[in-house]
Design a protein around this motif. Structure first.
Motif, PDB file in Angstrom:
ATOM      1  N   ARG A 140     -67.117 -28.220  -3.841  1.00  0.00           N
ATOM      2  CA  ARG A 140     -66.933 -27.108  -4.769  1.00  0.00           C
ATOM      3  C   ARG A 140     -65.497 -27.134  -5.280  1.00  0.00           C
ATOM      4  N   PRO A 196     -66.483 -31.705  -7.622  1.00  0.00           N
ATOM      5  CA  PRO A 196     -67.309 -31.529  -8.817  1.00  0.00           C
ATOM      6  C   PRO A 196     -66.932 -32.430  -9.986  1.00  0.00           C
ATOM      7  N   LYS A 216     -76.473 -29.975  -6.433  1.00  0.00           N
ATOM      8  CA  LYS A 216     -75.289 -29.199  -6.070  1.00  0.00           C
ATOM      9  C   LYS A 216     -75.696 -28.098  -5.098  1.00  0.00           C
ATOM     10  N   GLU A 246     -75.084 -24.820  -3.067  1.00  0.00           N
ATOM     11  CA  GLU A 246     -74.225 -23.646  -3.203  1.00  0.00           C
ATOM     12  C   GLU A 246     -74.580 -22.608  -2.137  1.00  0.00           C
ATOM     13  N   ASP A 266     -70.390 -21.585  -5.907  1.00  0.00           N
ATOM     14  CA  ASP A 266     -69.068 -22.184  -6.092  1.00  0.00           C
ATOM     15  C   ASP A 266     -68.049 -21.113  -6.468  1.00  0.00           C
ATOM     16  N   ASP A 267     -66.898 -21.145  -5.808  1.00  0.00           N
ATOM     17  CA  ASP A 267     -65.850 -20.146  -6.065  1.00  0.00           C
ATOM     18  C   ASP A 267     -65.479 -20.056  -7.534  1.00  0.00           C
ATOM     19  N   PHE A 288     -66.048 -23.106 -14.065  1.00  0.00           N
ATOM     20  CA  PHE A 288     -67.222 -23.725 -13.456  1.00  0.00           C
ATOM     21  C   PHE A 288     -67.847 -24.741 -14.405  1.00  0.00           C
ATOM     22  N   ASN A 313     -69.440 -29.089 -14.044  1.00  0.00           N
ATOM     23  CA  ASN A 313     -70.738 -28.934 -13.379  1.00  0.00           C
ATOM     24  C   ASN A 313     -71.950 -29.101 -14.286  1.00  0.00           C
ATOM     25  N   SER A 360     -78.607 -26.817  -9.324  1.00  0.00           N
ATOM     26  CA  SER A 360     -78.016 -25.888  -8.367  1.00  0.00           C
ATOM     27  C   SER A 360     -79.066 -25.473  -7.343  1.00  0.00           C
TER      28      SER A 360
END
Length: 398
Positions: free
Chosen positions: A15, A20, A35, A37, A44-45, A68, A72, A77
């Motif tokens: 992340r 990424p 991905k 999460e 993701d933060d 993001f 990405n 996700s």
């Protein structure tokens, strides 16, 4: 047209930015990227780092922040809680189908979940497992957290960046993260080639600090060669004069005089051929010694002219010159359009029906990059991926 990495499956436990960046590049080249999460944190933060923020758009859309989205696209996700036995079992199922696993936890951070490189490589010996951390898996600093800012400071690039009498300055973007992601991509591709030849996976160990030190390049080797400290030069070059920004009447331009004949043509443009004839300025070594005196003269001459006048005049004389563009000017330029460095990806649930992103710089003639999936909302592909895993569990091997 199939991408170069068509058929490669990437299990992405990373992340923020370095990991990424790597997995987006692999995705652009054709890999399928899962991905993972964390449902306890909302993913993701960077989904919360904006812009936009909640005050700008309704809460349902704020997880597609610019930060993001920059790293990405071309990813699915999947919401999985790796702190639970059920989540760990899912990750092992995915690793059994994956060619690559990438993570950026602190060293040993995944051991308690049985998802560290030793555990996964033992269970899935053909996988390429890439770990990204601040300082690497070894060394006295291995347990320290890794942030781009800290890497730029520890690795020395900040000591070289900024005005000579100003503060050390970080690069304007997370360049240590980005370059670490690039090195990670190279390492993964090399390990995949080895795996394809031998069937043997391996651990790829990357650190932000190591990669930042690697791209100190000539300044780093100059220090190692001379033993002398290197000084901040601002926008000037340590060993070439003039090679820097100049203020024009309506902005700033870059001039890179690489040799004495270019300098002579530069002085001709300024209407001061005498500056190329006097011994104090005639050669590059002399210009380095007399840098301060020469630049005071040149800066006074340049600021009297507009950017367009300087660029047209020096281009006509084949002296390297260019503008210092704002981002608005960058993305509005014909060059960016011609090279497809600004792209749009359809996303029906956002304003305008699409998101605008930065394109991939790789131009491959046979296996071009593709933009197949816009950046995903948190967890939007969970059901589809888990259903596919379940179907694979019951599939009969060929």
């Amino acid at each position: 047209m199939a991408g170069a990495l068509d058929g490669v499956k990437v299990l992405d436990l990373s992340r923020i930015l370095a990991g990424p960046t790597c997995t987006q590049l692999l995705g652009d080249l054709g890999a399928e990227v899962w991905k993972i999460e964390n449902p306890r944190s909302g993913g993701d933060d960077t989904r919360k780092w904006g812009p936009p923020f909640k005050d700008d758009l309704e809460a349902a859309r704020t997880d597609l922040s610019a930060y993001f989205m920059c790293a990405n696209r071309n990813k699915l996700s999947v919401s999985v809680d790796i702190a639970t036995p059920e989540g760990q079992a899912v990750i092992h199922q995915m690793a059994a189908q994956a060619d690559v696993v990438i993570e950026n936890f602190k060293p040993d951070g995944l051991t308690k979940y049985g998802l560290d490189h030793a555990s996964l490589l033992k269970a899935h010996p053909g996988v390429v497992y890439c770990s990204i951390s601040g300082y690497g898996q070894t060394g006295p600093n291995r347990a320290k957290p890794g942030y781009d800012l800290m890497a730029q400071g520890f690795g020395g690039i900040m000591s070289l960046t900024g005005e000579p009498r100003g503060r050390p300055m970080k690069v304007g973007v997370g360049i240590a993260d980005v370059m670490c992601g690039m090195y990670a991509t190279v390492g993964i591709l090399a390990a995949l080639r080895h795996r394809d030849a031998t069937g043997e996976g391996q651990h790829v160990d990357l650190s932000l600090v190591d990669s930042q030190i690697a791209w100190l390049i000539n300044e780093g080797v100059a220090h190692l060669t001379t033993g002398q400290p290197r000084k901040r030069q601002g926008n000037e070059h340590a060993t070439i004069v003039p090679y820097q920004t100049f203020e024009a009447s309506d902005g700033h331009v870059l001039v890179a005089v690489g040799n004495d004949s270019q300098y002579q043509r530069f002085c001709d443009f300024l209407g001061r051929p005498d500056l190329a004839e006097t011994p104090d300025f005639a050669t590059n070594p002399a210009r380095i010694v007399n840098r301060t005196k020469l630049l005071k003269i040149l800066e006074g001459l340049m600021v009297e002219r507009s950017m367009s006048e300087i660029i047209a005049g020096l281009e006509a004389r084949k002296v390297p010159v260019g503008p210092v563009n704002t981002l608005e000017q960058v993305f509005a330029s014909e060059q960016v359009a011609a090279r497809e460095m600004k792209i749009e990806m359809a996303r029906g649930d956002v304003e305008g029906g699409a998101v605008t992103l930065i394109g991939n710089p790789l131009k491959l003639s046979k296996t071009p990059v593709t933009y197949r999936r816009p950046p995903p909302h948190f967890g939007e592909d969970t059901d589809a991926v888990l259903a596919w895993l379940q179907s694979q569990a019951g599939a009969t091997p060929d």
